[in-house]
Design a protein around this motif. Structure first.
Motif, PDB file in Angstrom:
ATOM      1  N   GLN A  28       0.831  -1.198   0.000  1.00  0.00           N
ATOM      2  CA  GLN A  28       0.000   0.000   0.000  1.00  0.00           C
ATOM      3  C   GLN A  28       0.866   1.249   0.000  1.00  0.00           C
ATOM      4  O   GLN A  28       2.048   1.212   0.326  1.00  0.00           O
ATOM      5  N   ARG A  29       0.260   2.370  -0.359  1.00  0.00           N
ATOM      6  CA  ARG A  29       0.945   3.656  -0.322  1.00  0.00           C
ATOM      7  C   ARG A  29       1.137   4.090   1.134  1.00  0.00           C
ATOM      8  O   ARG A  29       0.370   3.694   2.021  1.00  0.00           O
ATOM      9  N   GLN A  55      -8.517   3.028   0.027  1.00  0.00           N
ATOM     10  CA  GLN A  55      -7.321   3.751  -0.388  1.00  0.00           C
ATOM     11  C   GLN A  55      -7.650   5.228  -0.598  1.00  0.00           C
ATOM     12  O   GLN A  55      -8.668   5.568  -1.195  1.00  0.00           O
ATOM     13  N   LYS A  57      -6.068   7.567  -2.446  1.00  0.00           N
ATOM     14  CA  LYS A  57      -5.933   8.084  -3.811  1.00  0.00           C
ATOM     15  C   LYS A  57      -7.064   7.629  -4.725  1.00  0.00           C
ATOM     16  O   LYS A  57      -7.620   8.431  -5.484  1.00  0.00           O
ATOM     17  N   ASP A  87       6.005  10.595   6.466  1.00  0.00           N
ATOM     18  CA  ASP A  87       6.771   9.973   5.379  1.00  0.00           C
ATOM     19  C   ASP A  87       8.190  10.513   5.242  1.00  0.00           C
ATOM     20  O   ASP A  87       9.106   9.764   4.928  1.00  0.00           O
TER      21      ASP A  87
END
Length: 146
Positions: A28-29, A55, A57, A87
């Motif tokens: 996953q992101r 998700q 996005k 991040d």
């Protein structure tokens, strides 16, 4: 990946490694695996534990089976309340962790062609960073820097 999972770490480095591995195991992101909450964990009718999330996005719902024992152990370690790591912090720390790991896993230190980020280009231009190039003129960096 097992060598990374087995690394003895403490504090923020331990959390960063765990969250990075959650991303690897779930595919996953960052935005999606950083937002996994206890309510995202459930069990399918046949008894398979899963992570169910929407998700950010794509707005697609995904159901990710928890098949890897390392993923299961990480979820249990945090009592299914996975820490959230910004991040930029995750990227900075995981490179340091992988650099340390490259002493035991030499393939992580193999230099490969890569593209510099805008920040790296600026540092190079200011002389704050020295880059190496291969015989084709491509910038090369260890795998753990990419």
């Amino acid at each position: 990946m097992q060598a990374l999972a087995d690394m003895k770490l403490t504090g923020l480095k331990d959390q960063v490694r765990d969250i990075f591995l959650v991303g690897c195991y779930t595919c996953q992101r960052v935005i999606d695996y950083n937002n996994i909450q206890p309510e995202n964990f459930t069990i399918m009718a046949k008894g398979t534990p899963i992570i169910c999330l929407i998700q950010q996005k794509t707005r697609n719902e995904v159901k990710i089976p928890i098949m890897n024992p390392n993923l299961k152990a990480i979820c249990e370690k945090y009592n299914y309340r996975l820490p959230s790591v910004v991040d930029q912090i995750l990227n900075r720390y995981i490179k340091d962790i992988l650099k340390d790991l490259s002493e035991k896993v030499p393939t992580l230190a193999v230099k490969v062609p890569t593209k510099l980020t805008m920040k790296q280009k600026k540092k190079e231009g200011l002389g704050e960073m020295i880059v190496k190039c291969n015989d084709k003129g491509e910038v090369v960096m260890p795998c753990y820097c990419r």
